[in-house]
Design an enzyme around this catalytic site. Structure first.
Site, PDB file in Angstrom:
ATOM      1  N   ILE A   1     -31.833   6.339   2.858  1.00 45.60           N
ATOM      2  CA  ILE A   1     -31.142   6.473   4.149  1.00 45.60           C
ATOM      3  C   ILE A   1     -29.903   5.616   4.198  1.00 45.60           C
ATOM      4  CG2 ILE A   1     -31.465   6.513   6.650  1.00 45.60           C
ATOM      5  CD1 ILE A   1     -34.343   6.463   6.359  1.00 45.60           C
TER       6      ILE A   1
ATOM      7  N   GLY B   1     -28.426   3.740   1.156  1.00 47.42           N
ATOM      8  CA  GLY B   1     -27.941   3.185  -0.107  1.00 47.42           C
ATOM      9  C   GLY B   1     -29.037   2.697  -1.035  1.00 47.42           C
ATOM     10  N   SER B   2     -30.283   3.133  -0.808  1.00 50.47           N
ATOM     11  CA  SER B   2     -31.367   2.593  -1.635  1.00 50.47           C
ATOM     12  C   SER B   2     -31.370   3.135  -3.056  1.00 50.47           C
ATOM     13  CB  SER B   2     -32.730   2.826  -0.974  1.00 50.47           C
ATOM     14  OG  SER B   2     -32.997   4.207  -0.838  1.00 50.47           O
TER      15      SER B   2
ATOM     16  N   ARG C   1     -39.306  -1.350   3.624  1.00 45.52           N
ATOM     17  CA  ARG C   1     -40.070  -1.529   2.410  1.00 45.52           C
ATOM     18  C   ARG C   1     -39.435  -1.014   1.126  1.00 45.52           C
ATOM     19  NH1 ARG C   1     -42.957   1.391  -0.418  1.00 45.52           N
ATOM     20  NH2 ARG C   1     -42.527   3.600  -0.415  1.00 45.52           N
TER      21      ARG C   1
ATOM     22  N   THR D   1     -36.473  -1.107  -0.765  1.00 51.30           N
ATOM     23  CA  THR D   1     -35.896  -1.941  -1.817  1.00 51.30           C
ATOM     24  C   THR D   1     -36.945  -2.911  -2.363  1.00 51.30           C
ATOM     25  OG1 THR D   1     -33.695  -1.692  -0.891  1.00 51.30           O
ATOM     26  CG2 THR D   1     -34.043  -3.572  -2.334  1.00 51.30           C
TER      27      THR D   1
ATOM     28  N   GLU E   1     -35.201  -4.074   9.434  1.00 49.90           N
ATOM     29  CA  GLU E   1     -35.660  -4.058  10.821  1.00 49.90           C
ATOM     30  C   GLU E   1     -35.366  -5.330  11.596  1.00 49.90           C
ATOM     31  OE1 GLU E   1     -39.486  -2.620   9.257  1.00 49.90           O
ATOM     32  OE2 GLU E   1     -39.488  -1.312  10.993  1.00 49.90           O
TER      33      GLU E   1
END
Ligand code: FES
Ligand code: FES
Lengths: 156, 752, 88
Positions: free
Chosen positions: B485, B487-488, B527, B529, B708
C-alpha cells in the site's frame, strides 16, 4: 439502448474517434471505452482530482466533463506524459521524493502539477499548495508531493 | 538522529520503488481497472432507512429490464448459524458478517445493502435498482452509543446479550461487551494525588477516506471455481471470508490482488466480493465487476467508531501520576466489534501506573459496522488521556514533555493489561521531541499556541510467506503475498538484498495472489515490513545456505570451509561472486519460508504542533508540525517518513474537520468528499519527522511497525495547542470552527 | 515448574479477587486445567472447544504466543491472558 454518438478528438497527440453515449462522462469514456485507465475515479463528482486530465491544456476533472465535449479538442492524460522513453520530470521527481504511497492519486496530481508548471514555472510552496488543493491524497500528508513539484520546477 | 551502530549496505538507503514507474505512468492496474471478456457490471440497492424491518422485496420489474442479467438478495446467501470466526484481523460472528453484506430480515443503517443487480453496463444496473420494490416497516433508531445503552433504547439485534466482564447477560441489549483492566487501589491512588483532573469527551465517527473506492470483480465458473480480482489489504483474508460467507472450500477460491488505492484498515472486510461472486453464478457464469460510488463508501464501509470517553487522573506535586481511571464507550455500528479493546489498551499505555482501572463498552448503534482504521480506537483514546495529561502538567507547572518523561514506561514496566514491556523507545522519543528545534522555537503572535502529545500502538506480527528464485545471471525473483500500500515492495526487497549481500536492483519483487505463494496475513497492524521482512530474511538465509553448498560442490570441498560475505563465496583463496555461482548452477536454487514472529513490540510517537486560532470564525490553522517516533530501524527512510506524515495528516483531519453528520431520520447527510472534508495540501504545512532508531531486538534488522502510531497523537496534540492559543480545553472531536466558537463563547460567559 | 499466572480482572470474581496465582504446569493447556481445578468455571471463560476463546490471547513473559494452549513452558514464566488486538 441509448443512441451513441461518434466523437472525433485528439488524445495524447493522437487523433481518434470513439463512440459514446451522451450520458457518459469523459472519465468513463477514457477508462471504459478507450482503456486509458490511468485517470482514476475517486468521487465522480469533482471533489478529489483523481480523474484530472488536461482538456485543450486546461486542467479539468474528467468526471465532470461529458465524453461528447471532447469533440474537436485535445485531451492529455497521464499516459501521455512520458515521451521518447523518458519520464516527465514530474514523474521522475515523484519517484525520487517518494511522493506516492498507494499511488491512486498520483495521475491526478501529476496532471495538476503539470498544468501548474505550464502556467507558473517557478511556483512558491504556497502557490503549489494552492494549485493542488483540488487534489486529495490520503496517504502522504502532501509533504513529499509538494517537495517533488518544487524540485521538478527547478529542473524543468 | 540515530542510536544504531550496525552498518548496512542496503537498509537505510532510499532506492526507487520497484512499482514506481507503473504508478507514475498510469499503467498500474488497480481494482477498478480490471476488465475481463464478457464482463457484467454490478450495483447494490441500499437501505434509505436507519432501522427497518424488510417486509418484502420484489425484483420482478428489474428483471424484465433489457440488459439485466441477475438480481440477488440475502436469500441467495447460504444460511449461516452463529459461528465465531477469526477473519482477517478480527473475530466476528459469521451470521452478523453475512447480514452485513446483504441485510436479512432487518436493515440496521442507512446504506445497508439489500439487493444487488448485474447488468450489461453500470447505467442499466442503476436503472434496475430503481425498479426493485422494497417494502419496509420503519423502526425507531439510535445513533449515539450512550443513548443506545439506556434502558428504553431501540434494540438492534434481538439475540444480543452483554458479555459482562466474562459472563453472558440474559436481557436484550445494545451493549455487546464490557471489558476491564484493573490493578492496584484507585481510591488510595487518588487520595495521594495533589491534583486531579477529570473530563468527559466525545469523538465523532470518521472514515478511513482512501481515495480508491471498494471494488471487486468475480467469476464463478461452471465447475464452481471462484476467481476474484480486487484491491484488498489481504488476498488470503478475502479468500477465507468468501469461504465462510459462501460456504465453499478455500481451495475453490482464487483471489488475485490488484494494486490498491489506500486501505488504512478499511479494505480488510469484504463487501462487494461475495455479491459479485453470487451475481456471476446467477448471471450464467459471466464475470461481474462492482465498484462503489463515493457515497456508498461513506454510507456503507468503514468507518471507525465514534466514542464517549471519561478520564480521571491524579498526580503528586512532584509530577508522579498516582491513579488513572477511564471509561470508554465505543460505537460499533450495526454489529458488535468496535475497537474499544484496543482503545483500552492505548489509553494509559504511555505511563507507569500502580493504580488504574479501565472499563470499555462495545455498543451497537444504527450506523455502518465499524471496521479497522489505522491504530483502531487509538486516536479517540489518546485524545482523551493526552489532553488530561496536558492539563495535569499545566496545573502542576511542569513542562508537558518533562511531565511525560517522569511517568514514561520503559522496559520492565507493566502495560495496563498486565504484561511487562520489553525494549521500548518512549523515553528516547520524548527526548528527541524535546531536543528538536521546533519545541523551543519562539512562537509569537496572537492566538497561537504549541501543543504536544504522545501515542502508543501495540503493532502486530502476523503470518507471512515468501519465495525467491535465483536467476542464471545472479539476480533474484522475489514472490511475496503482502499487499503493497505504501512502498513495501521496496522495504521487503531491501531486506532480502541485505541478507543476500546483493544490490537492491538485483532483487525483483512481485506481489502475487492466493494461488501463487504461501499464506500471508493482511497488510495491517503495521506488520508488513516487520513480518514479511522477516520471511524474506529467512528465505535469504536458506538461499545463501544452498548457494554455499553448491559452491562447496563446485570446488569439491567441505561446505564448512566455504566462507560467505557480501555476496561472495570464498574458499582457500578461491572466490566466486553470487552472480558467477548463479551462472554455474545446474539445478535451480529456490527457497521459501513462512514465519509467524511475535516480538514485534509496540511503538511510540510524540508530536509537536503549532496552531493559530481565528477566534472570530473558530478556524484552526496548523502552522508547524513535527512527528517523532521510535521506528526500530527505518529500512527505507523515505517511506517511513511518509507513514509519519500521512498518519499525522489523517489525525489532523480527524481533529479538525471530519465527522459523520446524520439527520433526524438517521440518514447520513454528508456522504460526499465535499461535505466530508479531508485535509488538502492547503490545510497542512510541511510535516517534519524525527526517526528515532532504537532497533527492535525482536527482529533480525531491528524493524518495528511504524504505520499506525502516527495517527494516535495528533488530535490530542492539536487540542493542547488550541488550549495554549485560545485558552479553551476542547473535549469534542472534531474541533470544528463551530465547536471552537461555541467553546470560546462558553468560556467568556463563565469568565463574565 | 511454577509459573506466575495473572488472572484478568474480569475473571477475578471466580478467584475470590486473587490477582495472581502460582501454577505448576508444562503447557498453557495445563495451566488452564490447573486453574479450573482451583477456580471452577474459569476454563469455560478462557477456552472454547479445546482452544483459547476467539479474542483472547496468551502472553508468556510479555510475548503473545501463536501456539495458544499448546505453548510449552520451559522456564518459570509470567503468564497473562490478554485481549487479542488487531490493527488497521
Ligand atoms: S473522480 Fe473526478 S474529481 Fe473525483
Ligand atoms: S498516495 Fe494514496 S492517495 Fe495519494
Amino acid at each position: 439502448m441509448k443512441s451513441k454518438v461518434i466523437v472525433a478528438t485528439t488524445i495524447n497527440g493522437e487523433e481518434l474517434e470513439f463512440l459514446c453515449e451522451p450520458r457518459q462522462s469523459l472519465l468513463e469514456v477514457l477508462r471504459d471505452v478507450l482503456g486509458l485507465t490511468g485517470a482514476k475515479e475517486g468521487c465522480n463528482n469533482g471533489n478529489c482530482g483523481a480523474c484530472n486530465v488536461l482538456l485543450d491544456g486546461v486542467l479539468v476533472n474528467s468526471c465532470l466533463v461529458l465524453g461528447v465535449e471532447a469533440e474537436g479538442r485535445t485531451v492529455e492524460t497521464v499516459e501521455g506524459m512520458a515521451s521518447g522513453g523518458q519520464l516527465h520530470p514530474l514523474q521522475q521527481k515523484f519517484l525520487e521524493h517518494a511522493a506516492l504511497q498507494c499511488g491512486i492519486c498520483t495521475p491526478g496530481f501529476l496532471l495538476a502539477a503539470k498544468s501548474l508548471l505550464d502556467h507558473n514555472p517557478d511556483p512558491t510552496e504556497a502557490e503549489v499548495r494552492h494549485w493542488l488543493a483540488g487534489n486529495l491524497c490520503r496517504c502522504t500528508g502532501y509533504d513529499k508531493i509538494v517537495r517533488a513539484v518544487l524540485d521538478a520546477a527547478d529542473t524543468v | 538522529m540515530t542510536t544504531t551502530t550496525t552498518s548496512y549496505k542496503v537498509i537505510g538507503s532510499r532506492p526507487l520503488r520497484p512499482d514506481g514507474v507503473d504508478k507514475v505512468t498510469g499503467r498500474a492496474i488497480y481494482g477498478a481497472d480490471v476488465r475481463l471478456p464478457g464482463m457484467l457490471y454490478g450495483k447494490v440497492l441500499r437501505s434509505p432507512h436507519a432501522h427497518a424491518r424488510i417486509v418484502s422485496i420484489d425484483a420482478s420489474a428489474a428483471l424484465t429490464l433489457r440488459g439485466v442479467r441477475a438480481v440477488i438478495t440475502a436469500q441467495d446467501l447460504p444460511a449461516i448459524g452463529d459461528k465465531i470466526a477469526d477473519l482477517g484481523e478480527s473475530v466476528v460472528n459469521l451470521r452478523y458478517a453475512s447480514n452485513n453484506i446483504l441485510a436479512h430480515d432487518k436493515v440496521l443503517y442507512h446504506g445497508h445493502a439489500v439487493a444487488a443487480v448485474a447488468a450489461d453496463n453500470v447505467h442499466i444496473a442503476e436503472e434496475a435498482l430503481a425498479l426493485i420494490k422494497v417494502e419496509y416497516e420503519v423502526l425507531p433508531h439510535v445513533l449515539d452509543g450512550k443513548q443506545a445503552m439506556s434502558a428504553n433504547a431501540p434494540i438492534l439485534l434481538d439475540d444480543l446479550r452483554t458479555n459482562e466482564l466474562g459472563k453472558l447477560g440474559n436481557a436484550p441489549t445494545n451493549v455487546a461487551e464490557h471489558i476491564r483492566h484493573q490493578r492496584g487501589d484507585l481510591d488510595k491512588g487518588f487520595a495521594e494525588a495533589d491534583v486531579i483532573v477529570e473530563r468527559t469527551f466525545h469523538t465523532a465517527t470518521v472514515h478511513q477516506g482512501y481515495i480508491e473506492p471498494q471494488n471487486a470483480t468475480a467469476l464463478w465458473n461452471e465447475d464452481d471455481q471462484v476467481f476474484v480480482w480486487c484491491s484488498t489489504q489481504g488476498a488470503f483474508s478475502v479468500q477465507e471470508q468468501l469461504a465462510e460467507l459462501l460456504q465453499i472450500p478455500i481451495s475453490r477460491i482464487t483471489v488475485t490482488p490488484t494494486e490498491i488505492g489506500g486501505g488504512f484498515g478499511g479494505k480488510i472486510n469484504v463487501y462487494l466480493d461475495p455479491l459479485a461472486a453470487l451475481l456471476s453464478r446467477k448471471a450464467g457464469h459471466r464475470p461481474v465487476k462492482m465498484t462503489m460510488t463515493r457515497a456508498e463508501v461513506l454510507t456503507s464501509t468503514g468507518p471507525t467508531s465514534g466514542s464517549h470517553i471519561r478520564v480521571k487522573m491524579g498526580a503528586r506535586r512532584d509530577g508522579t501520576i498516582t491513579a488513572a481511571q477511564a471509561e470508554l464507550i465505543y460505537e460499533a455500528g450495526a454489529y458488535p466489534g468496535s475497537p474499544v479493546g484496543a482503545g483500552c489498551g492505548v489509553i494509559f499505555a504511555n505511563y507507569r501506573l500502580e493504580n488504574l482501572q479501565i472499563d470499555g463498552y462495545d455498543v451497537v448503534v444504527n450506523r455502518p459496522k465499524a471496521s479497522a482504521y489505522r491504530a483502531p480506537g487509538g486516536t479517540n483514546a489518546a485524545f482523551a488521556s493526552e489532553t488530561v495529561v496536558d492539563e495535569l502538567a499545566e496545573k502542576l507547572g511542569i513542562d508537558p514533555i518533562e511531565f511525560r518523561l517522569r511517568n514514561a514506561v520503559r522496559e520492565g514496566d507493566r502495560r495496563p493489561d498486565g504484561p511487562e514491556y520489553k525494549r521500548i523507545g518512549l523515553i528516547e522519543t520524548l527526548e528527541a521531541a524535546r531536543s528538536h528545534p521546533h519545541y523551543t522555537a519562539p512562537l509569537t503572535g496572537k492566538h497561537r499556541g504549541r501543543g504536544v502529545a504522545a501515542g502508543y500502538w501495540g503493532n502486530w506480527g502476523g503470518k507471512s510467506s515468501a519465495t525467491a528464485t535465483v536467476n542464471s545471471d545472479g539476480t533474484v525473483n522475489l514472490i511475496e503475498g503482502s499487499t503493497d500500500i505504501g512502498g513495501s515492495r521496496a522495504s521487503i526487497a531491501m531486506q532480502l538484498a541485505e541478507t543476500l549481500g546483493l544490490p537492491y536492483e538485483d532483487i525483483r519483487p512481485q506481489v502475487v495472489g492466493t494461488a501463487s505463494v504461501g499464506y500471508n496475513d493482511v497488510t495491517g497492524g503495521s506488520r508488513t515490513t516487520f513480518g514479511t521482512g522477516w520471511a524474506v530474511y529467512e528465505v535469504g538465509k536458506k538461499i545463501l545456505a544452498e548457494m554455499r553448498q553448491r559452491a562447496a560442490e563446485y570446488w569439491d570441498v567441505p561446505v564448512e570451509s566455504v566462507q560467505v560475505a557480501d555476496g561472495v563465496f570464498a574458499h582457500n583463496g578461491d572466490q566466486m561472486s553470487f552472480r558467477e555461482l548463479a551462472g554455474k548452477l545446474d539445478t535451480p536454487v529456490t527457497a521459501s519460508a513462512s514465519v509467524h514472529p511475535q516480538n514485534y513490540g509496540p511503538g511510540f510517537g510524540v508530536h509537536i504542533v503549532d496552531v493559530e486560532v481565528d477566534v472570530e470564525t473558530g478556524k484552526v490553522e496548523i502552522l508547524r508540525y513535527t512527528a517523532a517516533q521510535d521506528v526500530g530501524k527505518a529500512i527505507h527512510p523515505s517511506y517511513v517518513e511518509g507513514q509519519l506524515q500521512g498518519g499525522a495528516a489523517q489525525g489532523i483531519g480527524w481533529a479538525l474537520n471530519e465527522e459523520y453528520v446524520y439527520d433526524d431520520k438517521g440518514r447520513l447527510v454528508n456522504a460526499s468528499l465535499l461535505d466530508y472534508r479531508m485535509p488538502t495540501a492547503l490545510d497542512l504545512p510541511m510535516i517534519d519527522t524525527v526517526l528515532v532508531e532504537a532497533p527492535n531486538p525482536g527482529h533480525p534488522y531491528g524493524v518495528r511497525g511504524v504505520g499506525e502510531v502516527p495517527i494516535v497523537p495528533p488530535a490530542a496534540a492539536v487540542a493542547n495547542a488550541i488550549y495554549r492559543a485560545a485558552g479553551v480545553r476542547m473535549t469534542e472531536l472534531p474541533m470544528s470552527p463551530a465547536r471552537i466558537v461555541a467553546a470560546l463563547a462558553t468560556q467568556s460567559t463563565n469568565a463574565a | 515448574m511454577r509459573h506466575d499466572v495473572w488472572i484478568p480482572p474480569v475473571h477475578r470474581d471466580l478467584t475470590g479477587g486473587e490477582e495472581r496465582v502460582q501454577i505448576e504446569a508444562v503447557t498453557i493447556g495445563e495451566v488452564v486445567t490447573a486453574l479450573e481445578q482451583r477456580f471452577p468455571g474459569i476454563a469455560a471463560r478462557l477456552t472454547h472447544e479445546g482452544q483459547l476463546r476467539p479474542g483472547i490471547a496468551v502472553a508468556v513473559n510479555g510475548v503473545v504466543t501463536p501456539r495458544g494452549l499448546r505453548q510449552r513452558l520451559d522456564h518459570a514464566s509470567e503468564i497473562h491472558f490478554v485481549p487479542a488486538m488487531a490493527g488497521g
